[in-house]
Design an enzyme around this catalytic site. Structure first.
Site, short mmCIF file in Angstrom:
data_model
loop_
_atom_site.label_atom_id
_atom_site.label_comp_id
_atom_site.label_asym_id
_atom_site.label_seq_id
_atom_site.Cartn_x
_atom_site.Cartn_y
_atom_site.Cartn_z
N TYR A 125 -1.72 0.00 10.01
CA TYR A 125 -1.75 -0.62 8.66
C TYR A 125 -0.50 -0.01 7.59
O TYR A 125 -0.32 -1.52 7.50
CB TYR A 125 -3.17 0.37 8.56
CG TYR A 125 -3.43 -0.80 6.76
CD1 TYR A 125 -3.90 -1.20 6.69
CD2 TYR A 125 -2.88 0.26 5.66
CE1 TYR A 125 -4.50 -2.39 5.47
CE2 TYR A 125 -3.51 -0.49 4.23
CZ TYR A 125 -3.83 -0.73 4.25
OH TYR A 125 -4.28 -1.89 2.69
N SER A 147 1.37 -1.18 -0.06
CA SER A 147 0.30 -0.24 -0.36
C SER A 147 0.46 1.46 -0.06
O SER A 147 2.32 1.80 0.70
CB SER A 147 -1.10 0.08 0.95
OG SER A 147 -1.68 1.18 1.48
#
Lengths: 472, 247
Positions: free
Chosen positions: B153, B140
């Site tokens: 995250y 990501s």
């Protein structure tokens, strides 16, 4: 998968979690903060209804209607992105059953290799089939094949009672006809069964005819429509009065294999489509003005050259969806967005209504950046847009004075016995709406039967006061 | 025709990716949690109706780390040799919640990172012996630089990115492609509640980019591609500026 949301989901008894989002429509002139739910199973739809408390509910496909038909400010919007499964497809008979959230593009991808195509398609392949049915969309073949609803075998809809109802032209006909073109106000359309159209290639045989006046254009269209499956015309909205209606008529039919070049004939359905370029940012001001429109239109006309007729064989995506080549082209119109004003006027009044509308645009300085003319046939649903006659669609950037001019156009449309297309509308008044849609009382009767508490509602239905007979 | 295993098949990007892979004529095994069985069955039906390919369903739970390797063996037995594997399961809980609750942070890490190591590592061993295969996992842009709004995250994804990089290095020259996909914000349930609608990419476009990257044997892709440049800028912002930004 999001576990936290699963626990929330369980707590609400089948209702997926709700998130606050700002949703906007394609014209980008209307948007609203709304509670968004993203159901993944049919049971979630029931859960949403059960958990809605006093809030209104509206189904949402891909937000491609132009005005406020898909906006439900302050209430619950049900996004159908995950309810997009193709359930069955019979390549022999061309019959398909799917959930409402599948897009037209995805249907074409699945069925075209087997020699089938959508029986009716609007000018973009990105909307959902459910949204298209709710707006009862028409295509370039309306004069031959009618609108989408004619090819829908049945639908399954979750009504306010909390039950799924299957309806068709035979079974529960009222509900079917109130839902076709009913702008999602009779319930949440969950599944549909569709009869496809047989094609023998993925190409279209097209003929372009250059014309120099509105009269000539309408005459050529009338002759062309008798022979051709698809017909649409582009006209130069910036043309001076004496040349009003100059433009190009585009006629087409699905090409036969023998019309293709040898190379294409070996794989007549395989066309590589590209995702296309996309406009990454919204321009602060509209890049579409009268100057750029004039420039573009005259260049376009020059491109078509001096020859009156040109013939070509083009891939389906280029013929049906030329604007899809640029993703989010609506950003060109800047922050204020744009309006597409589309009306239809009955046959005999067509020339006068179209001519007057173009003149008024000219005189008020709101030059349409795109003007499209087409002949329509009979309507299907109670609130469906089509009627036998002429439809003109005008794209215009939102500028000062535009809405006042559109009110004037409304009066002309009403005087000529026509109506405005709800899927594109953002500003019609409740009174004008009633004058344009004479079947509204009939529709309202069905709406009251299936949804007495007016659970299914949108910014549009509240603006037009679609839950009662009278305008005020 | 190849056999693809999609782990976390109900996730927002996995669904269109499964369709892309099926449209190329591949057999697909959709794997997810048992509580998603209805959705998985529906997806299998969808792939079959759309592209006429065979689609199977199998069940695993990413938090049950000790059972992951046995699960891969089981898929190979019932579904067939795995030619391609996608790890698409992932969880993004609110940063504030994770900061306060270590158990939740650890569970998220298990799902985002540890399970991927178990599943992909075990599959990679099998592929290594066969000298063929495709391995795909999701990093990501959030893993490119730690930001206060999303670093737990981001740390999971940065770890996965490094794992994939190492795996790629190890398998280089063994005819196995290892692809890390870094999608920008995409319109999926994971990003629900992010308010700017037009800011998010369409999952179908993201899936198409991924399928093309697999065909082209790419190593790391950002999708939409603009995120490569945006993150390049963010990564290189000097600290005295970066610390003032509310990212």
């Amino acid at each position: 998968m999001n576990r936290q949301s699963d626990s929330k989901r369980a707590a609400r008894g089948g209702c997926p979690p709700l998130f606050t989002e700002r949703l906007e429509s394609w014209g980008r002139l209307r948007s609203g903060l709304t509670q968004v739910a993203r159901p993944e199973l049919s049971s979630h739809l029931r859960g949403i209804l059960a958990a809605r408390t006093s809030k209104k509910v509206l189904g949402f496909g891909r937000g491609l209607s132009y005005g406020d038909a898909c906006i439900n400010t302050g209430n619950v919007t049900v996004k159908f992105n995950s309810l997009d499964h193709l359930l069955t497809f019979d390549p022999g008979k061309g019959i398909l059953t799917c959930e409402a959230g599948i897009t037209l593009e995805e249907i074409i991808r699945a069925v075209l290799p087997h020699g089938w195509f959508l029986p009716v398609t609007p000018g973009t392949c990105y909307p959902t089939i459910g949204g298209c049915f709710a707006a009862d969309v028409h295509g370039k073949n309306h004069h031959v094949d009618g609108s989408l609803a004619r090819h829908i075998r049945w639908i399954e809809i979750l009504t306010a009672s909390g039950k799924f109802a299957r309806c068709s032209r035979k079974k529960d006909r009222d509900l079917f006809l109130a839902t076709a073109g009913g702008m999602g106000l009779t319930g949440l359309i969950y599944r549909l069964s569709l009869k496809l159209k047989r094609v023998h290639t993925g190409y279209v045989y097209a003929e372009r005819i250059r014309v120099h006046s509105l009269r000539e254009m309408m005459d050529v269209i009338e002759v062309g429509d008798a022979d051709w499956e698809y017909s649409v015309s582009w006209l130069d909205g910036a043309a001076p009065d004496r040349e009003m209606g100059r433009g190009e008529i585009i006629l087409g039919r699905h090409a036969e294999p023998e019309q293709l070049s040898f190379k294409r004939r070996s794989s007549p359905f395989i066309i590589r489509t590209r995702p296309g370029i996309s406009l990454p940012v919204t321009s602060p001001v509209s890049l579409v003005g009268s100057l750029s429109t004039r420039l573009f239109n005259s260049l376009y006309l020059r491109r078509s050259g001096s020859r009156r007729k040109r013939r070509e064989i083009i891939p389906w995506n280029i013929f049906f969806y030329p604007l899809d080549a640029v993703r989010e082209w609506n950003r060109l119109y800047g922050r204020k967005g744009f309006v597409q004003y589309q009306f239809v006027a009955p046959d005999e009044a067509g020339y006068s209504a179209v001519g007057l509308a173009l003149q008024i645009c000219q005189r008020s300085g709101h030059i349409p950046s795109l003007a499209v003319l087409k002949r329509l046939g009979e309507k299907e649903g109670l609130l469906s847009f089509p009627m036998p006659g002429w439809t003109l669609a005008l794209d215009m950037p939102v500028r000062h004075g535009l809405f006042r001019m559109l009110d004037e156009l409304d009066r002309i449309v009403i005087d000529h016995g026509g109506r405005v297309y709800l899927a594109k509308d953002a500003r019609l008044s409740p009174g004008s709406f009633r004058a344009m849609y004479p079947s509204f009382p009939e529709w309202l009767e069905v709406k009251r039967r299936v949804d007495p508490e007016d659970v299914f509602s949108s910014d549009m239905s509240r603006r037009l006061a679609m839950n009662r007979e009278e305008a005020d | 025709m190849k056999n693809w295993l999609i782990l976390g098949a109900t996730s927002g990007i996995a669904v269109p990716l499964a369709r892309e892979l099926a449209s190329r004529g591949n057999r697909i095994c959709l794997a997810g949690r048992r509580e998603n069985s209805k959705r998985l069955e529906l997806l299998a039906q969808d792939l079959n109706a759309r592209f006429g390919v065979e689609a199977a369903v199998s069940y695993f739970d990413a938090v049950e780390l000790e059972r992951l390797e046995a699960f891969i063996d089981e898929v190979e037995e019932t579904f067939g040799r795995i030619d391609g594997v996608v790890y698409a399961a992932g969880l993004m809980e609110p940063q504030l919640h994770l900061q306060r609750d270590f158990t939740a942070a650890r569970r998220q890490h298990d799902i985002n990172y540890m399970a991927a190591v178990g599943l992909l590592g075990h599959t990679a061993r099998k592929m290594e012996a066969r000298r063929r295969g495709h391995i795909v996992a999701f990093g990501s842009p959030a893993g490119d630089r730690g930001r206060r709004s999303n670093y737990l995250y981001g740390a999971d994804k940065a770890a996965l990115h490094l794992f994939m990089e190492g795996l790629r290095h190890r398998l280089a020259g063994k005819r196995i492609t290892v692809l890390t996909v870094k999608p920008g914000p995409t319109d999926t349930p994971m990003t629900a509640g992010m308010r700017k609608p037009r800011f998010k990419a369409r999952p179908e476009d993201v899936a198409r980019d991924i399928a093309r990257a697999i065909d082209d044997k790419r190593t790391v892709i950002y999708t939409p591609a603009k995120w490569r440049y945006i993150m390049c800028v963010i990564r290189h912002l000097p600290w005295f500026i970066f610390k003032r930004l509310n990212l």
